[in-house]
Structure formats: structure tokens, C-alpha cells
Design a protein around this motif. Structure first.
Motif, PDB file in Angstrom:
ATOM      1  N   ARG A   1      61.666  61.985  73.448  1.00 14.79           N
ATOM      2  CA  ARG A   1      62.585  62.018  72.312  1.00 14.79           C
ATOM      3  C   ARG A   1      63.119  60.629  71.933  1.00 14.79           C
ATOM      4  O   ARG A   1      63.580  60.437  70.814  1.00 14.79           O
ATOM      5  CB  ARG A   1      63.773  62.929  72.622  1.00 14.79           C
ATOM      6  CG  ARG A   1      63.378  64.385  72.722  1.00 14.79           C
ATOM      7  CD  ARG A   1      64.587  65.248  73.074  1.00 14.79           C
ATOM      8  NE  ARG A   1      64.225  66.628  73.288  1.00 14.79           N
ATOM      9  CZ  ARG A   1      64.142  67.548  72.337  1.00 14.79           C
ATOM     10  NH1 ARG A   1      64.407  67.235  71.096  1.00 14.79           N
ATOM     11  NH2 ARG A   1      63.795  68.777  72.626  1.00 14.79           N
TER      12      ARG A   1
ATOM     13  N   ILE B   1      72.248  66.761  71.256  1.00 16.47           N
ATOM     14  CA  ILE B   1      71.277  67.681  70.635  1.00 16.47           C
ATOM     15  C   ILE B   1      71.790  69.110  70.728  1.00 16.47           C
ATOM     16  O   ILE B   1      71.783  69.857  69.749  1.00 16.47           O
ATOM     17  CB  ILE B   1      69.898  67.542  71.306  1.00 16.47           C
ATOM     18  CG1 ILE B   1      69.274  66.182  70.976  1.00 16.47           C
ATOM     19  CG2 ILE B   1      68.964  68.684  70.901  1.00 16.47           C
ATOM     20  CD1 ILE B   1      68.057  65.840  71.809  1.00 16.47           C
TER      21      ILE B   1
ATOM     22  N   GLU C   1      70.913  72.578  68.032  1.00 16.30           N
ATOM     23  CA  GLU C   1      69.455  72.468  68.048  1.00 16.30           C
ATOM     24  C   GLU C   1      69.016  72.917  69.436  1.00 16.30           C
ATOM     25  O   GLU C   1      69.537  72.436  70.433  1.00 16.30           O
ATOM     26  CB  GLU C   1      69.063  71.009  67.802  1.00 16.30           C
ATOM     27  CG  GLU C   1      67.588  70.754  67.820  1.00 16.30           C
ATOM     28  CD  GLU C   1      67.282  69.273  67.669  1.00 16.30           C
ATOM     29  OE1 GLU C   1      66.442  68.774  68.435  1.00 16.30           O
ATOM     30  OE2 GLU C   1      67.898  68.607  66.805  1.00 16.30           O
TER      31      GLU C   1
ATOM     32  N   PRO D   1      66.727  72.589  72.315  1.00 14.03           N
ATOM     33  CA  PRO D   1      65.698  71.654  72.782  1.00 14.03           C
ATOM     34  C   PRO D   1      64.734  72.240  73.799  1.00 14.03           C
ATOM     35  O   PRO D   1      63.763  71.587  74.182  1.00 14.03           O
ATOM     36  CB  PRO D   1      66.524  70.524  73.408  1.00 14.03           C
ATOM     37  CG  PRO D   1      67.743  71.216  73.922  1.00 14.03           C
ATOM     38  CD  PRO D   1      68.009  72.343  72.960  1.00 14.03           C
TER      39      PRO D   1
ATOM     40  N   SER E   1      60.777  72.137  77.836  1.00  8.42           N
ATOM     41  CA  SER E   1      61.144  71.543  76.553  1.00  8.42           C
ATOM     42  C   SER E   1      60.131  71.964  75.504  1.00  8.42           C
ATOM     43  O   SER E   1      58.932  71.708  75.654  1.00  8.42           O
ATOM     44  CB  SER E   1      61.172  70.015  76.666  1.00  8.42           C
ATOM     45  OG  SER E   1      61.574  69.435  75.449  1.00  8.42           O
TER      46      SER E   1
ATOM     47  N   SER F   1      59.861  72.231  71.069  1.00 10.78           N
ATOM     48  CA  SER F   1      60.460  71.958  69.760  1.00 10.78           C
ATOM     49  C   SER F   1      59.348  71.569  68.800  1.00 10.78           C
ATOM     50  O   SER F   1      58.229  71.270  69.225  1.00 10.78           O
ATOM     51  CB  SER F   1      61.454  70.791  69.838  1.00 10.78           C
ATOM     52  OG  SER F   1      62.595  71.114  70.576  1.00 10.78           O
TER      53      SER F   1
ATOM     54  N   GLU G   1      57.894  66.845  65.501  1.00 12.27           N
ATOM     55  CA  GLU G   1      58.629  65.764  64.847  1.00 12.27           C
ATOM     56  C   GLU G   1      59.893  65.364  65.603  1.00 12.27           C
ATOM     57  O   GLU G   1      60.406  64.274  65.418  1.00 12.27           O
ATOM     58  CB  GLU G   1      59.024  66.169  63.419  1.00 12.27           C
ATOM     59  CG  GLU G   1      57.862  66.396  62.488  1.00 12.27           C
ATOM     60  CD  GLU G   1      57.163  67.741  62.698  1.00 12.27           C
ATOM     61  OE1 GLU G   1      57.794  68.698  63.197  1.00 12.27           O
ATOM     62  OE2 GLU G   1      55.961  67.817  62.379  1.00 12.27           O
ATOM     63  N   ARG G   2      60.397  66.244  66.437  1.00 12.67           N
ATOM     64  CA  ARG G   2      61.615  65.926  67.191  1.00 12.67           C
ATOM     65  C   ARG G   2      61.353  65.023  68.393  1.00 12.67           C
ATOM     66  O   ARG G   2      62.285  64.585  69.048  1.00 12.67           O
ATOM     67  CB  ARG G   2      62.296  67.217  67.642  1.00 12.67           C
ATOM     68  CG  ARG G   2      62.835  67.993  66.449  1.00 12.67           C
ATOM     69  CD  ARG G   2      63.688  69.128  66.861  1.00 12.67           C
ATOM     70  NE  ARG G   2      64.132  69.871  65.688  1.00 12.67           N
ATOM     71  CZ  ARG G   2      64.473  71.129  65.703  1.00 12.67           C
ATOM     72  NH1 ARG G   2      64.458  71.814  66.839  1.00 12.67           N
ATOM     73  NH2 ARG G   2      64.852  71.735  64.606  1.00 12.67           N
ATOM     74  N   TYR G   3      60.096  64.775  68.672  1.00  5.15           N
ATOM     75  CA  TYR G   3      59.721  63.922  69.803  1.00  5.15           C
ATOM     76  C   TYR G   3      59.211  62.579  69.269  1.00  5.15           C
ATOM     77  O   TYR G   3      58.007  62.393  69.071  1.00  5.15           O
ATOM     78  CB  TYR G   3      58.645  64.602  70.652  1.00  5.15           C
ATOM     79  CG  TYR G   3      59.079  65.922  71.242  1.00  5.15           C
ATOM     80  CD1 TYR G   3      60.008  65.969  72.279  1.00  5.15           C
ATOM     81  CD2 TYR G   3      58.552  67.121  70.782  1.00  5.15           C
ATOM     82  CE1 TYR G   3      60.404  67.171  72.837  1.00  5.15           C
ATOM     83  CE2 TYR G   3      58.943  68.332  71.336  1.00  5.15           C
ATOM     84  CZ  TYR G   3      59.866  68.351  72.358  1.00  5.15           C
ATOM     85  OH  TYR G   3      60.255  69.550  72.903  1.00  5.15           O
TER      86      TYR G   3
ATOM     87  N   TRP H   1      54.336  72.932  67.023  1.00  2.81           N
ATOM     88  CA  TRP H   1      55.432  72.845  67.978  1.00  2.81           C
ATOM     89  C   TRP H   1      54.828  72.290  69.254  1.00  2.81           C
ATOM     90  O   TRP H   1      53.665  72.596  69.582  1.00  2.81           O
ATOM     91  CB  TRP H   1      56.026  74.220  68.226  1.00  2.81           C
ATOM     92  CG  TRP H   1      57.023  74.632  67.193  1.00  2.81           C
ATOM     93  CD1 TRP H   1      56.835  74.685  65.844  1.00  2.81           C
ATOM     94  CD2 TRP H   1      58.371  75.030  67.437  1.00  2.81           C
ATOM     95  NE1 TRP H   1      57.970  75.111  65.233  1.00  2.81           N
ATOM     96  CE2 TRP H   1      58.945  75.329  66.181  1.00  2.81           C
ATOM     97  CE3 TRP H   1      59.136  75.177  68.577  1.00  2.81           C
ATOM     98  CZ2 TRP H   1      60.255  75.763  66.054  1.00  2.81           C
ATOM     99  CZ3 TRP H   1      60.446  75.609  68.447  1.00  2.81           C
ATOM    100  CH2 TRP H   1      60.994  75.893  67.194  1.00  2.81           C
TER     101      TRP H   1
END
Length: 192
Positions: A35, A56, A61, A63, A78, A80, A83-85, A103
Motif C-alpha cells: 500500500r 484506512i 474502507e 482492507p 488483505s 481490496s 488500485e489501493r495497492y 481485486w
């Protein structure tokens, strides 16, 4: 009693703290490796990464997921949208296969006393279900293909390739010998 899987919410934050506290690498990482930029991750190891993960969670959100046995958190996964990483998005080894939205499952942690008891497998199945419930069509992961016994155990936090294959994931790319990219089609999952 079987394994129960629950999303990490602010109400369950203390469970993650108890799970990661005094547990070597996870208490430094707080599942922020993918992240944050590497330099920032290293400079913030420990308390800084913990605060980043808590931020977060406070934003509502989700995670990842926690695994519970007898009411106590014993595992973590984990999951998600990719794009969140941020570090994953910048990786040459784990670069995007195509422009399809996915995802990502990037990390597992199971307390030593519960390893080899299918906790990670339960988390994996729940992660696919959770992603599907939240609109994912493809779930992607970056497991370790342990062909080389010299690889350190610390590299196995993304899960073993064999676990993903048993769950129906298919290899779609491999940019380095020991780190394939695997995918699961949620549409096939939902038809079952």
C-alpha cells in the motif's frame, strides 16, 4: 467450532492489534507493504504503518478479513481493489496483465499455533466471496511458487501457489521464476 471470517471494521480494529502485536514482521508491516512506497514503508515501520492501517479502517474502507477461532482472531488476509495497492501498481514483477479491473489478494498471516489447519484456505475462499459481493469479476493474487528451498519463509506471506491452484486460480503471467500472477474468474464461481 469452525473458522469464522469477518471483515476488518473499526469495531474489530482491536482484534487486528491483538493479532499483530509482538509478532515479528507483521508488527512492523501492518500489511502496508503493497500500500505504501517502499521508502515510506521502511521509514514508518512499526507505529507509522500501524497508524496508516488504522487510518484506512477509520475511513470505513475494508482492507481485509480476519479469521476467528473460538472468538479470537487467528488469521488475516488483505483483499481490496488492485488500485489501493500503490506499490503493486508500480511493480515490474507484478505489473498489470491487462486493463481489466481486478481485486487483489496480497497477504496472509496465521498465528503459528493455527498453521496447517486450513485457516489460510478459509480466508482465501472468504476473500473471493467478499470480492464477488463487492462487484469483482476477477480476483488476482501473487503467490510464492516455492521451487527453490533457499527462498526465505518471509517471502511466503502472499500464500503458496499450491493453495491457489486447489482453489481454482489459474496462472496468467510469470515475470520472475518464483512469483506467478494467478486469477480466479468470479463469473465461474457464481455459476456453481
Amino acid at each position: 467450532m469452525g473458522t469464522e471470517i469477518r471483515p476488518l471494521t473499526s469495531e474489530r480494529w482491536r482484534d487486528l492489534v491483538d493479532l499483530f502485536a509482538d509478532r515479528g514482521t507483521v508488527r512492523e508491516c501492518w500489511c502496508m507493504w503493497f500500500r505504501r512506497p517502499r521508502k515510506e514503508w521502511g521509514e514508518q515501520a512499526g507505529a507509522g504503518n500501524r497508524r496508516a492501517m488504522q487510518s484506512i479502517v477509520r475511513r470505513n474502507e475494508i482492507p481485509g478479513l480476519l479469521a476467528y477461532l473460538d472468538g479470537k482472531a487467528v488469521g488475516w488476509c488483505s483483499v481490496s481493489p488492485r488500485e489501493r495497492y500503490g506499490s503493486l501498481e508500480r511493480s515490474r514483477v507484478l505489473k498489470r496483465v491487462d486493463d481489466k479491473p481486478v481485486w487483489s489478494i496480497v497477504c496472509f498471516y496465521v498465528v503459528p499455533t493455527e498453521r496447517n489447519k486450513k485457516v489460510a484456505e478459509s480466508l482465501l475462499g472468504a476473500a473471493v466471496s467478499y470480492a464477488a459481493e463487492n462487484g469483482a469479476e476477477i480476483v488476482e493474487a501473487y503467490p510464492l511458487d516455492r521451487r527453490d528451498d533457499r527462498l526465505p519463509d518471509g517471502d511466503a506471506f502472499t500464500g503458496p501457489l499450491t493453495m491457489f491452484k486447489r482453489a481454482g486460480f489459474k496462472e496468467v503471467a510469470r515475470n520472475t521464476p518464483n512469483r506467478p500472477i494467478v486469477r480466479f474468474s468470479v463469473a465461474k464461481f457464481l455459476k456453481v
